[in-house]
Design an enzyme around this catalytic site. Structure first.
Site, mmCIF file in Angstrom:
data_model
loop_
_atom_site.group_PDB
_atom_site.id
_atom_site.type_symbol
_atom_site.label_atom_id
_atom_site.label_comp_id
_atom_site.label_asym_id
_atom_site.label_seq_id
_atom_site.Cartn_x
_atom_site.Cartn_y
_atom_site.Cartn_z
ATOM 1 N N CYS A 1 -0.736 7.444 -13.872
ATOM 2 C CA CYS A 1 -2.229 6.983 -13.074
ATOM 3 C C CYS A 1 -2.017 7.163 -11.558
ATOM 4 O O CYS A 1 -1.269 6.321 -11.008
ATOM 5 C CB CYS A 1 -2.715 5.495 -13.548
ATOM 6 S SG CYS A 1 -4.280 5.321 -12.730
ATOM 7 N N CYS B 1 -3.922 3.956 -9.721
ATOM 8 C CA CYS B 1 -3.441 2.698 -9.684
ATOM 9 C C CYS B 1 -2.345 2.532 -10.696
ATOM 10 O O CYS B 1 -1.151 3.114 -10.672
ATOM 11 C CB CYS B 1 -4.618 1.600 -9.858
ATOM 12 S SG CYS B 1 -5.749 2.185 -11.214
ATOM 13 N N SER B 2 -2.643 1.778 -11.958
ATOM 14 C CA SER B 2 -1.689 1.901 -13.069
ATOM 15 C C SER B 2 -2.267 1.748 -14.323
ATOM 16 O O SER B 2 -1.584 0.995 -15.340
ATOM 17 C CB SER B 2 -0.885 0.487 -12.733
ATOM 18 O OG SER B 2 -1.701 -0.592 -12.640
HETATM 19 FE FE FE Z 1 -4.933 3.055 -13.125
#
Ligand code: FE
Length: 204
Positions: A104, A107-108
């Site tokens: 990603c 972000c995560s």
């Molecule tokens: Fe993300």
């Protein structure tokens, strides 16, 4: 200004969790090593187990595999892992010619329902930025040296669409049961930073 040294990229929840952890540690209420061990267990063992079962099923059941590749959310839900609701899942099949890896970049975003907690490196700025620019170099650092005949595809997850990699079934696994196969399916093999383990080194 955001650099990867400050914490401005952390969500409110992450900041609160960090504050709580510091407070509990300062007061001597928790041992950070124990916390690390718990997190490690969820990152590496408990969390990814659902994903490992999905992959093992796909290895032994061609009809399930077909449904999984066509509509991953529905196929995964059919095994009883219904927490995929609201998030579209897509399964990326590795072959002798194609290797998929997920990230990603923003972000995560991570397929929590099947892989549990994302590992710290997945959320790190170096992984997120470098795997897009130099996937082969990053994979080499994970111990995966892919030949130039293999096409590497990098997939960027979002809040709405998350990926899991369907690693190739290792050789020499004809006699194994579905649950023995699931033990070979590591978390990283479903992110795409390694292959499923061979039965000889039996690493799960
Ligand atoms: Fe993300």
């Amino acid at each position: 200004m955001t650099t990867h040294d400050d914490h401005s990229h952390l969500s409110d929840v992450e900041l609160r969790v960090r504050s709580l952890e510091s407070l509990l540690t300062e007061k001597g209420l928790v041992d950070p090593a124990t916390l690390d061990a718990i997190v490690d267990r969820y990152e590496n063992k408990v969390g990814p187990r659902n994903g490992s079962r999905v992959v093992a099923r796909a290895w032994v059941d061609p009809d399930f595999k077909k449904r999984l590749l066509e509509d991953a959310s529905a196929a995964i839900d059919s095994l009883g892992y219904t927490s995929t609701q609201g998030v579209d899942m897509r399964v990326l099949e590795n072959t002798a010619r194609i290797h998929n890896v997920t990230v990603c970049t923003l972000c995560s975003c991570y397929p929590w329902a099947v892989l549990g907690l994302p590992p710290a490196w997945y959320k790190s700025f170096p992984y997120r930025s470098r795997v897009v620019k130099d996937p082969r170099g990053v994979l080499r650092e994970f111990g995966l040296d892919l030949g130039s005949d293999i096409e590497v595809r990098v997939w960027d997850s979002t809040a709405e669409l998350r990926y899991i990699v369907l690693p190739e079934r290792p050789e020499g696994t004809q006699g194994l049961s579905e649950s023995e196969l699931a033990d070979l399916v590591t978390r990283n093999s479903m992110i795409g930073t390694e292959k499923a383990a061979s039965p000889q080194n039996g690493d799960s």
